[in-house]
Design an enzyme around this catalytic site. Sequence first.
Site, PDB file in Angstrom:
ATOM      1  N   CYS A   1     -19.410  18.000 -12.657  1.00 41.77           N
ATOM      2  CA  CYS A   1     -19.457  17.076 -11.542  1.00 41.77           C
ATOM      3  C   CYS A   1     -18.027  16.803 -11.095  1.00 41.77           C
ATOM      4  CB  CYS A   1     -20.125  15.759 -11.946  1.00 41.77           C
ATOM      5  SG  CYS A   1     -21.847  15.932 -12.461  1.00 41.77           S
TER       6      CYS A   1
ATOM      7  N   GLY B   1     -20.126  19.919  -7.413  1.00 37.87           N
ATOM      8  CA  GLY B   1     -21.490  19.408  -7.437  1.00 37.87           C
ATOM      9  C   GLY B   1     -22.062  19.332  -6.043  1.00 37.87           C
TER      10      GLY B   1
ATOM     11  N   ASN C   1     -18.191  12.809 -15.424  1.00 39.91           N
ATOM     12  CA  ASN C   1     -18.304  14.266 -15.443  1.00 39.91           C
ATOM     13  C   ASN C   1     -18.300  14.720 -16.892  1.00 39.91           C
ATOM     14  OD1 ASN C   1     -18.097  17.076 -14.943  1.00 39.91           O
ATOM     15  ND2 ASN C   1     -15.864  16.959 -14.932  1.00 39.91           N
ATOM     16  N   GLY C   2     -19.354  15.407 -17.310  1.00 40.67           N
ATOM     17  CA  GLY C   2     -19.399  15.899 -18.682  1.00 40.67           C
ATOM     18  C   GLY C   2     -20.780  15.757 -19.284  1.00 40.67           C
TER      19      GLY C   2
ATOM     20  N   TYR D   1     -13.703  29.812 -13.233  1.00 38.18           N
ATOM     21  CA  TYR D   1     -14.701  29.681 -12.175  1.00 38.18           C
ATOM     22  C   TYR D   1     -14.792  28.298 -11.547  1.00 38.18           C
ATOM     23  CZ  TYR D   1     -19.426  29.457 -10.115  1.00 38.18           C
ATOM     24  OH  TYR D   1     -20.492  29.270  -9.272  1.00 38.18           O
TER      25      TYR D   1
END
Length: 503
Positions: free
Chosen positions: A2, A28, A101-102, A257
């Site tokens: 995210c 996201g 995020n995670g 990526y």
Amino acid sequence: MCGIIGMVAQGPVNQAIYDGLTVLQHRGQDAAGIMTWEDGRLYLRKRNGLVRDVFRTEHMIQLRGHIGIGHVRYPTAGCASNAEAQPFYVNSPYGISLAHNGNLINAEELKRELFLEDLRHINTGSDSEILLNVFAHELASPGKLRISEDEIFAAVAGVYRRCKGGYAAVAMINGYGMLAFRDPHGIRPVCFGQRDTPEGPEYLVASESVAMDTLGFRLIRELDPGEAIFVTLDGHLYTRQCAVAPMNRPCLFEYVYLARPDSIIDNVAVYKARLRMGQRLAAKIERVWPDHDIDVVIPVPDTSRTSGLEMAQHLGVKYREGFIKNRYIGRTFIMPGQMQRQKSVRQKLNPIGLEFKGKNVMLVDDSIVRGTTCGQIIEMAREEGARKVYFASAAPPVRYPNVYGIDMPSAGELIAHGRSEDDVARLIGADRLVYQDLDDLVQAVQQGNRRLRGFDASCFDGEYVTGDVTKAYLDALDEQRNDAAKATRHSADALIDLHSEPD
């Protein structure tokens, strides 16, 4: 994966947070949200969809205040309903909102603790709500009417003692300021920067430095593993190491990526790292295939362009753009079903036939996850008249699921899981397949910052840096992430959203 952002400014933050989220949109594409605070009141807008679709003029006008946080989401193992869009909010103590995020690998255990011991109810399946409530409980422990940065940092230390996994978070504490913290292993990225104004300094926290560039902030640095920063409403910055034994192990897949090429993560320029990936991939081809007959190198847009160009130059062969990308199609490896992913590949990429006809083509991609995309791209190249189609991956074989916040498939759906490189080449239809070696990938990133002693490379080597990932957890994750389970959840989510309030 995210994207998070937070800002304390001398003027309204709504437009800046919106603009920041648009440059973090690659992290996201499922949902977006912004929460601001002014004069004791919170203002929130969050919904499923892209940033540009979630926020209209009438919503932006309502997002008042000089402090705010934002989030763009794609779901990991949870559902994708509007109810799980972030930021989340809890009213006690003080009123706290959080974007995350995670992934917490002990989320279920924490959920039980929160209910049985902390007397807190979790309303969604999101581990972000769990993280928020753990922090809220730790902050409530002193039982004070007013708190200082010492109590705030002590609460973060409590989070580190209880929460396991990879995470970066930004939070607002009503009437106090903005907090950000990063897990003790530094797996997920978060940085902060400063912008000077005549009225005083402004501070920005974001998942990637590209948000700093866009909004005119000077990047100060990445948060250290286990570090927290707190910015008061009047612009005073405090930092503190809150973990007992921090260890910097950033996610290696960020450089391959996830991150934008114009970002800097842990003092490593992502673009430069990808150039070095291409150099090392070319060196491997020269080493294991010295008599190659490659006529042209063609990247699979967009993240492999940098590596592909450098690889072609070092091999001394032509580089060509052979595919035109439709930029309005989402990333395929996070789509919920195999049929949808297969349809999406054809919609996303259109080949330029002249670049393929009668040539031995080396296609280059950043990685191979399910094999859906590369298999169809190879087929498209053959349809356009390619004599031979080779394939190179800038990353090693992805053989294991990621448990720290990237929604990679269940192990059984990873094409390289339990298979040799020759097996994968046969399955995707390539005449030859070349993977990057893990040591070469590590060195390509590490060359940008020699102080980085290690990485989370778990999706490549199956070694989870937190040291507490059990087989039982991986088996449960497999059940959550396989396509059948996702199809069931998405049907349930659609039913939930039908009964939610109107947009």
